[in-house]
Design an enzyme around this catalytic site. Structure first.
Site, mmCIF file in Angstrom:
data_model
loop_
_atom_site.group_PDB
_atom_site.id
_atom_site.type_symbol
_atom_site.label_atom_id
_atom_site.label_comp_id
_atom_site.label_asym_id
_atom_site.label_seq_id
_atom_site.Cartn_x
_atom_site.Cartn_y
_atom_site.Cartn_z
ATOM 1 C CG ASP A 175 9.887 9.548 -0.473
ATOM 2 O OD1 ASP A 175 9.146 10.484 -0.127
ATOM 3 O OD2 ASP A 175 11.003 9.341 0.024
ATOM 4 C CE LYS B 81 2.654 7.867 1.472
ATOM 5 N NZ LYS B 81 4.044 7.512 1.218
ATOM 6 N N GLY C 230 5.852 14.563 1.863
ATOM 7 C CA GLY C 230 5.934 15.387 0.656
ATOM 8 C C GLY C 230 5.175 14.674 -0.440
ATOM 9 C CG HIS C 231 1.760 12.999 0.206
ATOM 10 N ND1 HIS C 231 0.711 12.680 1.015
ATOM 11 C CD2 HIS C 231 2.800 12.243 0.648
ATOM 12 C CE1 HIS C 231 1.107 11.782 1.920
ATOM 13 N NE2 HIS C 231 2.365 11.514 1.711
ATOM 14 C CD GLN D 104 5.809 10.240 7.414
ATOM 15 O OE1 GLN D 104 4.958 9.989 8.237
ATOM 16 N NE2 GLN D 104 5.926 11.451 6.886
HETATM 17 P P1 IMP Z 1 11.323 12.141 10.745
HETATM 18 O O1 IMP Z 1 9.989 11.678 10.277
HETATM 19 O O2 IMP Z 1 11.655 13.539 10.315
HETATM 20 O O3 IMP Z 1 11.527 11.908 12.210
HETATM 21 O O4 IMP Z 1 12.427 11.229 10.000
HETATM 22 C C1 IMP Z 1 12.615 9.847 10.333
HETATM 23 C C2 IMP Z 1 12.969 9.041 9.083
HETATM 24 O O5 IMP Z 1 11.821 8.988 8.234
HETATM 25 C C3 IMP Z 1 14.066 9.638 8.224
HETATM 26 O O6 IMP Z 1 14.791 8.578 7.631
HETATM 27 C C4 IMP Z 1 13.333 10.415 7.153
HETATM 28 O O7 IMP Z 1 14.102 10.555 5.979
HETATM 29 C C5 IMP Z 1 12.152 9.490 6.944
HETATM 30 N N1 IMP Z 1 10.972 10.182 6.439
HETATM 31 C C6 IMP Z 1 10.124 10.972 7.128
HETATM 32 N N2 IMP Z 1 9.124 11.396 6.349
HETATM 33 C C7 IMP Z 1 9.330 10.833 5.155
HETATM 34 C C8 IMP Z 1 8.586 10.853 3.932
HETATM 35 O O8 IMP Z 1 7.511 11.456 3.810
HETATM 36 N N3 IMP Z 1 9.111 10.140 2.904
HETATM 37 C C9 IMP Z 1 10.248 9.415 3.028
HETATM 38 N N4 IMP Z 1 10.969 9.358 4.147
HETATM 39 C C10 IMP Z 1 10.499 10.060 5.196
#
Ligand code: IMP
Length: 439
Positions: free
Chosen positions: A12, A15, A39-40, A222
């Site tokens: 977040d 990017k 979520g870009h 991420q």
């Molecule tokens: P997962 O990717 O759904 O397995 O989530 C694992 C961890 O990564 C959690 O803490 C999510 O909130 C975090 N996470 C996954 N994708 C994003 C992202 O695009 N932005 C911020 N946090 C993310």
């Protein structure tokens, strides 16, 4: 020179906006890991686009986009995103290529994830519940289903066998009403008719495109601190968002990666569980959340907010070999009288200046701050570094010094057209190397 854009904190970082800006100078944008957990957000005039699975480059009509083998693809989410974009006037057409080796997310992955999180109780990770982790688990356990497998139309073929096995594992794990593997199989096969046109060999496509002189932008999802190896394990996602993921997640060699640009917010946020040393629990945290609109672009969850953490960014510089960073959301700090920067951690009476490997150690660390004066005046709309308030420049100079990386871009607003200040030569050098005239 190809360029990688990588989150240097917990995701977040903004990017989407920076990728969108740089995409003007490239012809291919490639995602190499993650899935629709990303979520870009890209704002163009009054329109807002939120890309979850598609590379942000898709908004540019002349850019081709690649989803690499390192990505996990939920076909339903992909189609929904393509349809939403079509409703907003963006036609994906034949500009998309999805690696035939990418793994798919099927409905049972989402169910298994909800179950796993519930079982973890207060040790939960706070995942996005998109089925990302279970799909990667299947991949590593060598029972996963790859995109190309969906093209196997036979009744008793390998796709049917794999789904049958995976659904029966799901039924053993979940209990309650059993899922019928035939239904899952029929749905998975039905996807192929629409998907097939976009499926191919992404590694070969990229190699040929680069041979022909295409400039590629590698879009990380991420952030470094959510990387499965280098992040705050186990509170991480299931893929390598750091620079190494580019080679494995796209099938390109390391020399394909010309420059590496990290993205950092002017403060720090995190969604989900896990340690966040500079977290602000009181009204200051609420103030940052509200002024920064810090709610997840994928799940809508409130993001935890804290001060800028230079220990984190120094670590991201090291594990990614960052050449420079773009600092986003400087304007969110506009109203503050003073702004702390974390330069180290106090752990068991000792000063730590390097990021610890162990999440439990990190959770016990107390941030060590130095405090800078705020600027108490708006920075939104400022286009030149020299026009920033002196205190804002001091703040940027200081985070540059304590993070050990030059700042190439400063973003002070959400819109594409809003306030990008190029300070360092990195972007100009990159444009020149990429054959783009320096403006
Ligand atoms: P997962 O990717 O759904 O397995 O989530 C694992 C961890 O990564 C959690 O803490 C999510 O909130 C975090 N996470 C996954 N994708 C994003 C992202 O695009 N932005 C911020 N946090 C993310």
């Amino acid at each position: 020179m190809n360029i990688a854009v990588i989150g240097a904190q917990w995701g977040d970082e903004g990017k989407g906006k920076i990728v969108d800006l740089l995409t003007r100078h490239v012809s291919v944008v490639a995602r190499y890991q993650g899935g629709h957990n990303a979520g870009h957000t890209v704002n163009v005039g009054d329109a807002q686009f939120i890309l979850h699975l598609l590379p942000s480059g898709i908004l540019h009509p002349d850019v081709r986009c690649v989803i690499g083998n390192g990505v996990v693809v939920d076909p339903d989410a992909l189609f929904a995103e393509i349809d939403t974009l079509a409703g907003q006037g963006i036609d994906v057409g034949d500009r998309l290529l999805i690696s035939d080796k990418a793994h798919v997310i099927l409905p049972y992955h989402r169910e298994l994830e909800v179950l796993a999180e519930a079982r973890r109780g207060d040790r939960k990770i706070g995942t996005t519940s998109r089925g990302i982790g279970p799909s990667y688990e299947d991949k590593v356990a060598r029972r996963g289903i790859r995109i190309a497998d969906l093209g196997d139309g036979s009744e008793g073929g390998p796709l049917a066998a794999a789904i049958r096995e995976n659904v029966s594992a799901r039924n053993r794990a979940v209990g309650g009403a059993e899922a019928d593997w035939r239904v899952v199989h029929a749905e998975a096969r039905a996807v192929w008719d629409r998907l097939a046109r976009w499926v191919g060999d992404a590694s070969l496509f990229l190699a040929r495109a680069m041979e022909e002189g295409a400039c590629v932008l590698f879009e990380g999802a991420q952030g470094t601190m959510l990387d499965i190896d280098h992040g705050t394990y186990p509170f991480v996602t299931s893929s390598n968002g750091t620079v190494g993921g580019i080679c494995t997640g796209l099938g390109v060699g390391p020399r394909a990666i010309g420059g590496v640009l990290g993205i950092v917010k002017a403060y720090t946020t995190r969604v989900g569980e896990g340690p966040l040393p500079t977290e602000l629990h009181g009204s200051m945290g609420d103030q940052l959340r509200e002024s920064g609109r810090e709610y997840g672009a994928s799940t809508g969850r409130p993001r935890r907010c804290g001060w800028y953490d230079a220990v984190v960014v120094r670590y991201a510089v090291r594990v990614n070999g960052l050449d420079a960073v773009a600092v986003t959301k400087l304007d969110v700090l506009d109203a503050l009288d003073e702004i702390p920067i974390c330069t180290g951690y106090r752990y068991n009476g000792e000063l730590l200046t390097e990021f610890p490997s162990n999440a439990a150690v990190l959770a016990a660390c107390e941030p060590v701050y130095e405090t800078l004066p705020g600027w108490s005046s708006p920075t939104a709309g400022v286009r030149r570094y020299e026009d920033l308030p002196p205190e804002a420049r001091t703040y940027l100079d200081r985070i540059e010094a304590v993070s050990g990386v030059p700042i190439a871009i400063v973003s002070t607003g959400a819109d594409r057209a809003e306030t990008i200040v190029v300070r360092d030569g990195f972007i100009d050098r990159w444009r020149a190397d990429a054959g783009v005239p320096v403006s």
